[in-house]
Design an enzyme around this catalytic site. Structure first.
Site, mmCIF file in Angstrom:
data_model
loop_
_atom_site.group_PDB
_atom_site.id
_atom_site.type_symbol
_atom_site.label_atom_id
_atom_site.label_comp_id
_atom_site.label_asym_id
_atom_site.label_seq_id
_atom_site.Cartn_x
_atom_site.Cartn_y
_atom_site.Cartn_z
ATOM 1 N N HIS A 8 -36.339 2.361 11.439
ATOM 2 C CA HIS A 8 -36.428 1.724 12.759
ATOM 3 C C HIS A 8 -37.841 1.830 13.318
ATOM 4 O O HIS A 8 -38.233 1.043 14.169
ATOM 5 C CB HIS A 8 -35.424 2.340 13.734
ATOM 6 C CG HIS A 8 -35.489 3.833 13.779
ATOM 7 N ND1 HIS A 8 -34.814 4.625 12.867
ATOM 8 C CD2 HIS A 8 -36.151 4.685 14.589
ATOM 9 C CE1 HIS A 8 -35.063 5.898 13.136
ATOM 10 N NE2 HIS A 8 -35.875 5.962 14.161
ATOM 11 N N ASP A 53 -4.949 10.986 -13.085
ATOM 12 C CA ASP A 53 -5.752 11.455 -11.951
ATOM 13 C C ASP A 53 -5.265 10.878 -10.621
ATOM 14 O O ASP A 53 -5.575 11.419 -9.558
ATOM 15 C CB ASP A 53 -7.235 11.158 -12.163
ATOM 16 C CG ASP A 53 -7.937 12.255 -12.968
ATOM 17 O OD1 ASP A 53 -7.334 13.338 -13.144
ATOM 18 O OD2 ASP A 53 -9.069 12.033 -13.410
ATOM 19 N N HIS A 60 -36.593 5.497 22.395
ATOM 20 C CA HIS A 60 -36.175 5.349 20.990
ATOM 21 C C HIS A 60 -36.017 3.897 20.564
ATOM 22 O O HIS A 60 -36.675 3.451 19.633
ATOM 23 C CB HIS A 60 -34.868 6.101 20.725
ATOM 24 C CG HIS A 60 -34.282 5.805 19.384
ATOM 25 N ND1 HIS A 60 -34.673 6.463 18.251
ATOM 26 C CD2 HIS A 60 -33.381 4.866 18.989
ATOM 27 C CE1 HIS A 60 -34.034 5.955 17.211
ATOM 28 N NE2 HIS A 60 -33.238 4.998 17.627
ATOM 29 N N ARG A 105 -11.019 3.376 -19.312
ATOM 30 C CA ARG A 105 -10.830 4.681 -19.948
ATOM 31 C C ARG A 105 -10.036 4.521 -21.238
ATOM 32 O O ARG A 105 -10.280 5.203 -22.220
ATOM 33 C CB ARG A 105 -10.065 5.611 -18.999
ATOM 34 C CG ARG A 105 -9.766 6.955 -19.633
ATOM 35 C CD ARG A 105 -8.913 7.852 -18.753
ATOM 36 N NE ARG A 105 -8.747 9.147 -19.375
ATOM 37 C CZ ARG A 105 -7.598 9.807 -19.465
ATOM 38 N NH1 ARG A 105 -6.518 9.312 -18.911
ATOM 39 N NH2 ARG A 105 -7.536 10.967 -20.068
ATOM 40 N N GLY A 163 -33.914 1.757 6.829
ATOM 41 C CA GLY A 163 -33.178 1.425 8.052
ATOM 42 C C GLY A 163 -31.839 2.151 8.027
ATOM 43 O O GLY A 163 -31.537 2.919 8.939
ATOM 44 N N PRO A 164 -31.045 1.951 6.984
ATOM 45 C CA PRO A 164 -29.874 2.818 6.804
ATOM 46 C C PRO A 164 -30.389 4.239 6.556
ATOM 47 O O PRO A 164 -31.083 4.489 5.570
ATOM 48 C CB PRO A 164 -29.182 2.225 5.570
ATOM 49 C CG PRO A 164 -29.699 0.802 5.475
ATOM 50 C CD PRO A 164 -31.122 0.905 5.962
ATOM 51 N N LEU A 165 -30.078 5.145 7.451
ATOM 52 C CA LEU A 165 -30.808 6.419 7.469
ATOM 53 C C LEU A 165 -30.555 7.273 6.240
ATOM 54 O O LEU A 165 -29.479 7.284 5.665
ATOM 55 C CB LEU A 165 -30.494 7.169 8.758
ATOM 56 C CG LEU A 165 -31.052 6.449 10.000
ATOM 57 C CD1 LEU A 165 -30.619 7.145 11.283
ATOM 58 C CD2 LEU A 165 -32.564 6.316 9.943
ATOM 59 N N HIS A 220 -38.166 -0.407 18.403
ATOM 60 C CA HIS A 220 -38.208 1.037 18.563
ATOM 61 C C HIS A 220 -39.636 1.537 18.692
ATOM 62 O O HIS A 220 -40.291 1.846 17.687
ATOM 63 C CB HIS A 220 -37.537 1.702 17.359
ATOM 64 C CG HIS A 220 -36.121 1.262 17.138
ATOM 65 N ND1 HIS A 220 -35.784 0.039 16.602
ATOM 66 C CD2 HIS A 220 -34.937 1.900 17.381
ATOM 67 C CE1 HIS A 220 -34.468 -0.066 16.531
ATOM 68 N NE2 HIS A 220 -33.932 1.035 16.996
ATOM 69 N N GLU A 235 -23.301 11.012 -6.354
ATOM 70 C CA GLU A 235 -23.293 9.580 -6.643
ATOM 71 C C GLU A 235 -24.292 8.837 -5.755
ATOM 72 O O GLU A 235 -24.995 7.926 -6.216
ATOM 73 C CB GLU A 235 -21.895 9.000 -6.432
ATOM 74 C CG GLU A 235 -20.803 9.619 -7.319
ATOM 75 C CD GLU A 235 -20.285 10.944 -6.791
ATOM 76 O OE1 GLU A 235 -20.615 11.320 -5.639
ATOM 77 O OE2 GLU A 235 -19.534 11.617 -7.526
ATOM 78 N N HIS A 240 -8.391 8.362 -7.544
ATOM 79 C CA HIS A 240 -9.352 8.007 -8.588
ATOM 80 C C HIS A 240 -9.148 6.589 -9.123
ATOM 81 O O HIS A 240 -9.916 6.148 -9.976
ATOM 82 C CB HIS A 240 -9.240 9.012 -9.754
ATOM 83 C CG HIS A 240 -9.813 10.367 -9.437
ATOM 84 N ND1 HIS A 240 -9.466 11.075 -8.309
ATOM 85 C CD2 HIS A 240 -10.717 11.140 -10.102
ATOM 86 C CE1 HIS A 240 -10.125 12.225 -8.299
ATOM 87 N NE2 HIS A 240 -10.892 12.285 -9.364
#
Lengths: 663, 663
Positions: free
Chosen positions: B74, B470, B265, B521, B123-125, B34, B412, B474
């Site tokens: 990239h 739940d 790109h 739980r 790399g994983p945006l 790139h 999360e 869940h």
């Protein structure tokens, strides 16, 4: 609007309090659940349903109904209470009394398919918003095809603070603003409370400014001021942008000692506080008893919807596109697609091109898209890599909802949830692409496709170390196993141009199972050079090359590794070792075959599995003493052929392993 | 602070063009990569490094260095070019020449651990932004403990349009604004281009307004106007809020025919365009040759960093907390924790409480947090459910970075990435909680923990249908399998209070493997009532109950199902069937044991595995003819005991299956 101003404010108050009473009593009976949100939102919901929402409980799947999505799914009692009050015939009081109990429709979170009128499964936060965006987009796309007479409804969403903190909300809000979804109206339950306590503990975002930045129309009201809520909804409907109405509410409204605190969020209020709430609200009725006049008020909403549907049926009958409209909502034409794919397979078997399966997917899609009128393609900004856009497809945009290709942007999660929404809305078969490694980015929405039994198609290219130089972040060594673990999901990994076509026929015809298509970046030879009409991929696994005489060995491979299996079989044949080659493009479909087919395919000889991924998930095909050629850890960055050599996923290495196994 | 204004604008231009030349030539040589981002960002990077960033290439792990994160991973050649020019001794020109080749440090995307100075894998945006937020928070937390003399650095991030479209960016930006991370400065590479084409195809968000809504300081500059960039960085450093600088850039800047288009790109420019770019930029040097005066300019940056480090060492030597500071960065005290956990185990074995393992986790954490000085707890808004906050912990906030508990909000993904950043920064051992089903929401960041070998601890409670009402959204039926599939990740599912303590010792002491703790739980009895000093969980699986005489059967279970296995063994004993019970809290550690241990534990008798989840992943423990008691599809909403009955995960059903297997 305000067509029902004859409903007095007093009776709307009672309509709301009926929701509150049912919610607090049902949670108490279950000794489990979330009373806070339904009680806080009851006024908003009463106004929305009483004055605006058009739906017909007796015909809950009427295509032009308004969609209502409770994104804050833990507030499920809001939905169940409303459906009960509206008179849905599968939501009698015994359902409310048995909230969260085995065998009842009133699950802890609203589950699509469990009861009429539940438009989508919610509970994992943020999903409802993103799914509703897909519904609202589908509404506009359907409208562009069939006009205002047949398609013109709204999508209403209630979202809590949690929904708006989740990342998926950003993808959805940004996308909805860009697409100009003016018939999408989102209520933010701005109660200032999350499970851990005040929202001040974890966020200080100005949500109104945030939505405005994404191109939304924004208003703020007191969520207990019904006239203000009604005026805001009117204004929202009048605006061309998607609308967010920030509703300042008191969580657990009506519970005098607990309201406004996280104590009302996820636990029963307790008998004492419920008694106090009854007094506070002036609600004198015993649990699970609703006075007839309140039912009557709610049934007026249902009657209005029934009238609207009757008028719509009249318009449909007179509409020249009526048949086409109905066809768009029905199952796709299996016979037509089967014939088209069979003809295509015959041609490709004869031509035997060497193409990457991502390219083969595009070629098969040319057939699918030419045969089925209502596919909607798309990609999370990898159109040229995923090969998802076929000739003649045009982008969907705020200026042209008649298009059939969606640039979802770099939003895998939002794309997947939007596809769920498009599928749930009806009228379209959505497929969308990204790299297989980024299935992780949209996994919660894929899970909902599977749980809701929606036949969404995930086009996931660059499916192994075979993508080469992009390296381990982009190489999905464990992704295939992680998806095979998911119930009700068909994962396909086709070996060549023919299997890819068969796979597309199965994915497009699926009625209740989503599909993940794992496709190679690298070119692969045609292995199915002899045409057979039968869709062998439908068997999940089949013998691609049988031996002459009893097998010494069975090589089982998927996708790009079937070529390697064939080459290994050739090497072994030179030494007199007879190895059959089994192609196994879909483990799930193979598991569904009868025992005789499975036994015949797998044989009794020693086996070697070959897949450029971890072994987990091969349990059904391999025994402990069988061999496996694949990955045991993350990949690396280098040209693909070097990676295959480095990790030992080659014909030579497979043949060596075979000798070892047979010695 | 413009300390280096003696560097002329002309030489800074050359510094930038050196990046451009290396990027376009390396991508061309690799025929992959790139060039667009490094060429577009070269001016911003030259100003940032030349005038502001403090780091010492000869001591790349100096704790008080500035952190630089290339979230748009990239654009890795930007990082490699800079590191080469700065003189990192592992980034010689042969590395640049062999960009994206097997065995070189210059992977397709920057990989933490592959070369010095790479602060995190990207790399994983979006991950880079969210990880950098964790780093910037760690800096403030470390500062609060050790003062300005020892800790006072900045975290700089470069993010592209893709990073800002990804949902995780919202979680990170919202959280950073709330935490008031004034030393975090983000450059948005505002080039208007994504892979599919113009950003107009998929987004119309006003990013500046969006960041402002989240409490950020926002500026916009021409990214090729070096003085404007410098002034913006000065202003950003002066502001108490996190800063976003929107840098309007031309992607592929310098390539006269392709710049400003998506053609630059992700593909080599081609020989012809590279020649044209050389002419356009006035760059007369052959590929992979950099004139000495440009090296000299870059090495001035390194010298400035070395001086700063020398001064810091002097301050450290004089600091009364020097030893404590060093200890915070070293491995935790294994002997102390081992002794504390052993004493605790003895006590609990004697008391034999019946507690949920999520509660047992809190009890063990009381010991861990009392023994180790630098744990940082947290939860994604499930503190009271995850039991992650022990006595005396205080919240981290913008007003008190000395706290040790983080309310991550309903984020999360942002939590997991922030924990990666905290771990990478050094000084702390982060753990954070959510429900196990929502591992899906943070899976891309868990994968980076594993890939980067960071010992982050994921506390994931409500680990099966045992969470009850739940319902299926869940209930993580396939989540355990999906995580066991991931390389370099230890998944623990402890059976009781003792195993839970052993698990915490292992998780806290891990130096290169992250841990996922799957916790119930529901209440579970103490099964390890006889104290043994050895950490049996470290074996992965062990015989909890041996038979007198040869085994007829081996029951293997994890977590809450070990109790069921024991009860089934009791039932079978009444019939004279001798069943051993194996507890298998960590498959990964069991696989790492020697063959003798494995064989002794598993035995040769028929086996039944018991886990309230899908069978996938049990390959190593079960043979095809063995039995399995677990789940085959999604769960349901009902009280937990009824669900166990309904799905047949009971002692009675297990005993029946055993009889069948043995008959």
């Amino acid at each position: 609007m305000n067509q029902h101003s004859q409903i007095t404010a007093a009776s709307e108050e009672l309509m709301a309090n009926a929701i509150r009473a049912l919610a607090m009593d049902a949670v108490q009976a279950a000794n489990s659940g979330h009373p806070g949100a339904p009680m806080g939102l009851a006024d908003v919901a009463a106004v929305l349903f009483n004055r605006f929402i058009t739906l017909d409980p007796a015909n809950s799947d009427w295509p032009d109904r308004d969609r209502f999505v409770m994104s804050a799914g833990h507030g499920s009692m809001l939905v169940y209470a409303i459906h009960h009050l509206l008179g849905y015939d599968d939501m009698g009081m015994e359902q409310i009394r048995n909230f969260r109990q085995m065998g009842y429709r009133t699950a802890g979170h609203p589950e699509y398919g469990h009861a009429k009128g539940i438009e989508t499964t919610t509970g994992p936060l943020g999903q409802g918003i993103a799914t509703a965006v897909g519904m609202a987009l589908a509404e506009r796309m359907h409208n562009a095809r069939f006009g205002d007479d047949l398609v013109g409804h709204h999508t209403y969403v209630i979202a809590g603070d949690g929904c708006l903190m989740e990342g998926i909300s950003h993808e959805a809000i940004d996308f909805a603003g860009h697409m100009g979804l003016g018939r999408l109206i989102l209520f933010w339950d701005d109660n200032g409370i999350t499970i851990d306590g005040s929202t001040d503990l974890s966020t200080s975002t100005d949500q109104r400014a945030r939505f405005a930045a994404a191109g939304w129309h924004v208003q703020a009201v007191d969520g207990h001021d019904k006239e203000a809520v009604a005026a805001a909804i009117e204004a929202a409907r009048a605006d061309a942008r998607p609308s967010m109405i920030a509703c300042k509410t008191v969580i657990g409204f009506g519970a005098p000692n607990k309201q406004g605190t996280s104590a009302t969020h996820g636990s029963p209020l307790g008998a004492e506080e419920i008694a106090a709430a009854r007094a506070e609200l002036g609600w004198t009725h015993p649990p699970f008893e609703i006075p007839q006049d309140i039912y009557t008020a709610w049934r007026t909403v249902a009657a209005r919807g029934a009238e609207a549907r009757a008028a719509w049926l009249t318009r449909l009958a007179a509409n020249p596109k009526a048949a086409e409209f109905s066809a768009s909502l029905a199952a796709p034409d299996a016979a037509a697609l089967n014939a088209a794919i069979a003809a295509y397979k015959a041609k490709r078997s004869a031509q035997a091109p060497k193409v990457a399966t991502r390219k083969a997917s595009e070629m098969a899609l040319e057939v699918v898209n030419a045969t089925l009128a209502n596919t909607i393609g798309g990609s999370a900004d990898l159109t040229g890599s995923n090969n998802t856009r076929t000739k003649g497809m045009t982008p969907v945009s705020r200026d042209d909802y008649a298009g059939d290709y969606i640039h979802y942007g770099i939003r895998e999660h939002g794309m997947a949830a939007a596809m769920n929404g498009i599928s749930l809305h009806g009228g379209f078969l959505p497929y969308g692409g990204t790299f297989l490694a980024f299935a992780d980015y949209c996994r919660p929405a894929i899970r909902l496709s599977a749980l809701m039994r929606r036949p969404v198609v995930y086009v996931m290219t660059h499916d192994s170390i075979g993508l080469g130089e992009d390296g381990p972040t982009h190489q999905p060594v464990e992704t295939i196993a992680s998806l095979r673990a998911m119930p009700n999901l068909n994962l396909f990994r086709p070996a060549d141009v023919v299997e890819t076509a068969e796979m597309w026929e199965l994915a497009a015809m699926s009625d209740s199972t989503p599909s993940v298509l794992c496709l190679s970046r690298q070119g692969l030879p045609t292995l199915r050079t002899e045409h057979v009409a039968e869709n062998l991929t439908a068997r999940g696994a089949y013998v691609l090359r049988e031996t002459h005489g009893p097998r010494d060995l069975t090589l089982i491979a998927t996708g790009s590794e079937v070529e390697i299996a064939c080459a290994a079989a050739d090497l072994l044949a030179e030494e007199g070792i007879k190895a059959a080659v089994v192609s196994a493009p879909c483990f799930e479909l193979f598991t569904a075959q009868d025992a005789a087919w499975r036994a015949a395919v797998l044989g009794t000889a020693p086996r070697i599995g070959i897949e450029a991924a971890v072994r987990q998930g091969w349990d059904n095909l391999l025994r402990p003493e069988d061999g496996f050629v694949g990955m045991t850890g993350f990949g690396a960055s280098a040209p693909a052929p070097e990676l295959y050599e480095y990790f030992g996923i080659t014909a030579v290495h497979t043949a060596a392993k075979a000798r070892e196994l047979l010695s």
